[in-house]
Design an enzyme around this catalytic site. Sequence first.
Site, PDB file in Angstrom:
ATOM      1  N   HIS A 145       7.534   1.169 -10.777  1.00  0.00           N
ATOM      2  CA  HIS A 145       6.218   0.903 -10.097  1.00  0.00           C
ATOM      3  C   HIS A 145       5.174   1.433 -10.617  1.00  0.00           C
ATOM      4  O   HIS A 145       5.094   2.163 -11.582  1.00  0.00           O
ATOM      5  CB  HIS A 145       6.414   1.462  -8.420  1.00  0.00           C
ATOM      6  CG  HIS A 145       6.490   3.104  -8.632  1.00  0.00           C
ATOM      7  ND1 HIS A 145       7.748   3.444  -8.986  1.00  0.00           N
ATOM      8  CD2 HIS A 145       5.836   4.196  -8.512  1.00  0.00           C
ATOM      9  CE1 HIS A 145       7.766   4.761  -8.898  1.00  0.00           C
ATOM     10  NE2 HIS A 145       6.463   5.311  -8.797  1.00  0.00           N
ATOM     11  N   ARG A 163       0.802  -1.013  -0.165  1.00  0.00           N
ATOM     12  CA  ARG A 163       0.164  -0.219   0.160  1.00  0.00           C
ATOM     13  C   ARG A 163       0.799   1.509  -0.110  1.00  0.00           C
ATOM     14  O   ARG A 163       1.813   1.301   0.810  1.00  0.00           O
ATOM     15  CB  ARG A 163      -0.747   0.087   0.996  1.00  0.00           C
ATOM     16  CG  ARG A 163      -1.894  -1.023   1.042  1.00  0.00           C
ATOM     17  CD  ARG A 163      -3.117  -1.040   2.140  1.00  0.00           C
ATOM     18  NE  ARG A 163      -3.839  -2.483   2.129  1.00  0.00           N
ATOM     19  CZ  ARG A 163      -4.665  -3.199   1.098  1.00  0.00           C
ATOM     20  NH1 ARG A 163      -4.820  -2.280  -0.101  1.00  0.00           N
ATOM     21  NH2 ARG A 163      -5.045  -4.224   1.249  1.00  0.00           N
ATOM     22  N   ASP A 164       0.387   2.266  -0.966  1.00  0.00           N
ATOM     23  CA  ASP A 164       1.230   3.478  -0.725  1.00  0.00           C
ATOM     24  C   ASP A 164       0.987   4.288   0.366  1.00  0.00           C
ATOM     25  O   ASP A 164      -0.139   4.148   1.093  1.00  0.00           O
ATOM     26  CB  ASP A 164       0.642   4.453  -1.903  1.00  0.00           C
ATOM     27  CG  ASP A 164       1.653   5.596  -2.320  1.00  0.00           C
ATOM     28  OD1 ASP A 164       1.954   5.293  -3.511  1.00  0.00           O
ATOM     29  OD2 ASP A 164       1.712   6.490  -1.433  1.00  0.00           O
ATOM     30  N   ILE A 165       2.067   4.793   0.814  1.00  0.00           N
ATOM     31  CA  ILE A 165       2.124   5.324   2.187  1.00  0.00           C
ATOM     32  C   ILE A 165       1.229   6.933   2.260  1.00  0.00           C
ATOM     33  O   ILE A 165       0.717   7.442   3.277  1.00  0.00           O
ATOM     34  CB  ILE A 165       3.541   5.875   2.801  1.00  0.00           C
ATOM     35  CG1 ILE A 165       3.872   5.999   4.197  1.00  0.00           C
ATOM     36  CG2 ILE A 165       4.045   7.141   1.975  1.00  0.00           C
ATOM     37  CD1 ILE A 165       5.312   5.604   4.638  1.00  0.00           C
ATOM     38  N   HIS A 212       1.086   2.201 -10.151  1.00  0.00           N
ATOM     39  CA  HIS A 212       0.100   2.625  -8.965  1.00  0.00           C
ATOM     40  C   HIS A 212      -1.273   1.818  -9.531  1.00  0.00           C
ATOM     41  O   HIS A 212      -1.643   2.088 -10.590  1.00  0.00           O
ATOM     42  CB  HIS A 212      -0.120   3.984  -9.243  1.00  0.00           C
ATOM     43  CG  HIS A 212       0.902   4.745  -8.889  1.00  0.00           C
ATOM     44  ND1 HIS A 212       1.210   5.418  -7.387  1.00  0.00           N
ATOM     45  CD2 HIS A 212       2.293   5.251  -9.548  1.00  0.00           C
ATOM     46  CE1 HIS A 212       2.331   6.247  -7.475  1.00  0.00           C
ATOM     47  NE2 HIS A 212       3.078   6.189  -8.783  1.00  0.00           N
ATOM     48  N   ASN A 260       4.624   6.254 -13.809  1.00  0.00           N
ATOM     49  CA  ASN A 260       5.131   7.576 -13.989  1.00  0.00           C
ATOM     50  C   ASN A 260       6.813   7.243 -14.420  1.00  0.00           C
ATOM     51  O   ASN A 260       7.449   6.217 -13.749  1.00  0.00           O
ATOM     52  CB  ASN A 260       5.539   8.292 -12.951  1.00  0.00           C
ATOM     53  CG  ASN A 260       3.889   8.751 -12.493  1.00  0.00           C
ATOM     54  OD1 ASN A 260       3.013   9.095 -13.473  1.00  0.00           O
ATOM     55  ND2 ASN A 260       3.467   8.955 -11.061  1.00  0.00           N
TER      56      ASN A 260
HETATM   57  P1  5GP Z   1       5.954   8.204  -8.181  1.00  0.00           P
HETATM   58  O1  5GP Z   1       5.834   9.853  -7.944  1.00  0.00           O
HETATM   59  O2  5GP Z   1       7.638   8.044  -8.250  1.00  0.00           O
HETATM   60  O3  5GP Z   1       5.330   7.739  -9.325  1.00  0.00           O
HETATM   61  O4  5GP Z   1       5.439   7.621  -6.924  1.00  0.00           O
HETATM   62  C1  5GP Z   1       5.955   7.249  -5.920  1.00  0.00           C
HETATM   63  C2  5GP Z   1       4.885   6.892  -4.837  1.00  0.00           C
HETATM   64  O5  5GP Z   1       5.734   6.128  -3.773  1.00  0.00           O
HETATM   65  C3  5GP Z   1       4.164   7.955  -4.159  1.00  0.00           C
HETATM   66  O6  5GP Z   1       2.649   7.798  -4.462  1.00  0.00           O
HETATM   67  C4  5GP Z   1       4.492   7.902  -2.577  1.00  0.00           C
HETATM   68  O7  5GP Z   1       3.385   8.103  -1.761  1.00  0.00           O
HETATM   69  C5  5GP Z   1       5.178   6.463  -2.489  1.00  0.00           C
HETATM   70  N1  5GP Z   1       5.969   6.345  -1.588  1.00  0.00           N
HETATM   71  C6  5GP Z   1       7.051   7.021  -1.229  1.00  0.00           C
HETATM   72  N2  5GP Z   1       7.796   6.556  -0.014  1.00  0.00           N
HETATM   73  C7  5GP Z   1       6.914   5.586   0.316  1.00  0.00           C
HETATM   74  C8  5GP Z   1       7.508   4.585   1.422  1.00  0.00           C
HETATM   75  O8  5GP Z   1       8.232   4.707   2.312  1.00  0.00           O
HETATM   76  N3  5GP Z   1       6.367   3.486   1.700  1.00  0.00           N
HETATM   77  C9  5GP Z   1       5.522   3.325   0.744  1.00  0.00           C
HETATM   78  N4  5GP Z   1       4.537   2.472   0.931  1.00  0.00           N
HETATM   79  N5  5GP Z   1       5.291   4.134  -0.372  1.00  0.00           N
HETATM   80  C10 5GP Z   1       5.947   5.462  -0.579  1.00  0.00           C
END
Ligand code: 5GP
Length: 122
Positions: free
Chosen positions: A106, A34-36, A108, A93
């Site tokens: 990743h 799960r996203d934080i 989403h 992304n």
């Molecule tokens: P991006 O912007 O790279 O597509 O998305 C990165 C995602 O990683 C973001 O939605 C952010 O909330 C999530 N994220 C960043 N750090 C952590 C973490 O330590 N744990 C979790 N579960 N999600 C994270």
Amino acid sequence: MAHSYDDQNIFAKILRGDIPNDTVLETEHTLAFRDIQPQAPLHVLVIPKGPYVCFDHFAQEASDAEIVDYVRAVGEVCRMEGLEEDGWRLISNAGAHGVQEVPHLHVHVLAGRRLGRMLQPA
Ligand code: 5GP
């Protein structure tokens, strides 16, 4: 394009077990958690365990077994979370224009409400 992987990124730390995560699914080559900072009622990140920066890097250099495992895991998360009826959105992304914050591939998985327009103004 050459891709160099930074093994200090946050998802690499999660994969090493240095940082905890709320795991939804783990397979041989894939982890979903799960996203934080969830952007929707359901917000799961699906990552390959291998060191791939983005989708293109993964598509070029991952083994067939990793790719099959990963794609199946994304589908499995949607099924496990009961999303077939109401639907979901997948986003991956990459780079500066994609506003990728974590340089480890990743996807989403977003769901749980009507998500609105696909893109907001920059
Ligand atoms: P991006 O912007 O790279 O597509 O998305 C990165 C995602 O990683 C973001 O939605 C952010 O909330 C999530 N994220 C960043 N750090 C952590 C973490 O330590 N744990 C979790 N579960 N999600 C994270």
